[in-house]
Enzyme design. Structure first.
Site, mmCIF file in Angstrom:
data_model
loop_
_atom_site.group_PDB
_atom_site.id
_atom_site.type_symbol
_atom_site.label_atom_id
_atom_site.label_comp_id
_atom_site.label_asym_id
_atom_site.label_seq_id
_atom_site.Cartn_x
_atom_site.Cartn_y
_atom_site.Cartn_z
ATOM 1 N N ARG A 51 0.606 -0.613 0.053
ATOM 2 C CA ARG A 51 -0.323 0.341 -0.047
ATOM 3 C C ARG A 51 0.358 0.835 0.579
ATOM 4 O O ARG A 51 0.093 1.954 -0.583
ATOM 5 C CB ARG A 51 -1.059 0.166 1.317
ATOM 6 C CG ARG A 51 -2.148 -1.012 1.077
ATOM 7 C CD ARG A 51 -2.934 -0.362 1.789
ATOM 8 N NE ARG A 51 -4.306 -1.543 1.850
ATOM 9 C CZ ARG A 51 -4.916 -1.968 2.679
ATOM 10 N NH1 ARG A 51 -5.392 -0.715 3.738
ATOM 11 N NH2 ARG A 51 -6.395 -2.674 2.613
ATOM 12 N N ASP A 155 -15.890 9.750 7.683
ATOM 13 C CA ASP A 155 -15.371 8.882 8.020
ATOM 14 C C ASP A 155 -13.448 9.505 8.495
ATOM 15 O O ASP A 155 -13.883 10.772 8.286
ATOM 16 C CB ASP A 155 -15.491 8.126 6.391
ATOM 17 C CG ASP A 155 -14.225 6.636 6.782
ATOM 18 O OD1 ASP A 155 -14.691 5.565 7.161
ATOM 19 O OD2 ASP A 155 -13.052 6.762 7.073
#
Ligand SMILES: C[S@@+](CC[C@H](N)C(=O)[O-])C[C@H]1O[C@@H](n2cnc3c(N)ncnc32)[C@H](O)[C@@H]1O
Length: 289
Positions: A51, A155
């Site tokens: 990632r 979020d």
């Protein structure tokens, strides 16, 4: 390259484009814990590598150590991308479908005795499927495209929030919804948008999207809320972090409000704050029985 040196767990390290030592991995674990509360398991090295490697490529850096130095001692602009890269955003429309039936029953009961505007919070909204499912459930309950409902969808990850606010999904994402829901709440894309759907603007109007880090001790949340959805995010936090968040949920939730957790999450360690009603739904422990 670190090929040839032992891997962090003692196994031979795979040939990698960038140097990634155990110390680098431990640094990532510490930083994501401090910034997002996420406890990364020691077996997540490969995930972290894949990632973040694209960030090293984009920034033209040769090693994770150089990347982490830049992250910690640079001008601060990399933090958002770092956090966004390490969150896990899996979600779907009407995931754990029974919760939306329970939400309808709960709001119906509350509204029958007290006709206040309903306030809901989706506290780990990811790409939006969950808050839109809440909005759909409320339209169905009130049999209206403009029910007396406000939904706050938040979020930590700003990239997923942008997707959520746009409300555009590939058609497969709504395949499991029945025809009535697909027709009533989504617009089908045509031409270059073939294969995509957009949630109807009436649904979007019910929702405010904003970034909130659950780890922070102050949230821009106007209670009292009738229900909080906090599903499939606590699983990434350790128990003390979970407890702190649950403590901050109490004052923003109505005394007769409900807290919805994810299917594998349990708040039994915070029994002084929340009482289980079964099926991963909780009420405030201080509510008289
Ligand atoms: C697996 S998704 C769950 C999505 C949805 N609630 C569901 O159950 O389908 C977890 C979400 O939690 C968010 N998250 C992780 N750490 C967070 C934090 N400290 N504050 C707020 N959100 C966070 C991630 O960005 C991600 O979108």
């Amino acid at each position: 390259m670190n090929g040839g040196r032992p891997g962090a767990a003692g196994a031979p390290a795979p040939q990698r484009e960038f140097a990634f030592e155990l110390a680098d991995f431990e640094r990532v674990r510490k930083l994501i814990y401090q910034h997002a509360g996420i406890s990364l398991s020691p077996i997540k090295q490969d995930m972290v590598y894949s990632r973040l490697a694209r960030r090293l490529r984009a920034l033209n850096l040769g090693s994770f150590a150089a990347y982490l130095d830049r992250l910690e001692h640079g001008n601060g602009d990399e933090w958002e991308t770092f956090v966004n890269a390490l969150t896990t955003n899996l979600t779907s429309f009407f995931r754990e479908a029974h919760h939306f039936d329970l939400l309808k029953q709960h709001i119906k009961k509350l509204h029958a005795v007290d006709r206040h505007p309903i306030k809901l919070w989706c506290s780990a909204a990811s790409t939006g499927e969950e808050p839109y499912s809440m909005a759909i459930a409320m339209c169905e309950l009130f049999n209206s495209e403009s029910p007396p409902v406000q939904i706050l969808a938040s979020d930590l990850d700003t990239a997923v929030l942008a997707t959520a606010a746009a409300g555009v999904y590939s058609q497969e994402r709504i395949e499991k919804l029945d025809d009535e829901r697909r027709r009533r709440f989504f617009l089908k894309g045509t031409g270059t948008r073939e294969g995509y759907v957009r949630v109807r603007p009436e649904l979007q109007k019910l929702i405010t999207f904003t970034q909130i880090n659950l780890l922070h001790t102050r949230w821009p949340v106007n209670g009292p809320l009738d229900a909080i959805f906090c599903r499939n995010v606590m699983i990434y936090f350790d128990k003390p972090t979970q407890y702190g968040i649950l403590q901050r949920f109490v004052p923003v939730l109505r005394s007769d409000g409900l807290l919805f957790a994810g299917h594998s999450e349990s708040f039994l360690h915070a029994a002084d704050l929340f009482r289980s009603l079964g099926r991963t739904v909780y009420e405030r422990a201080d509510r008289p029985r």
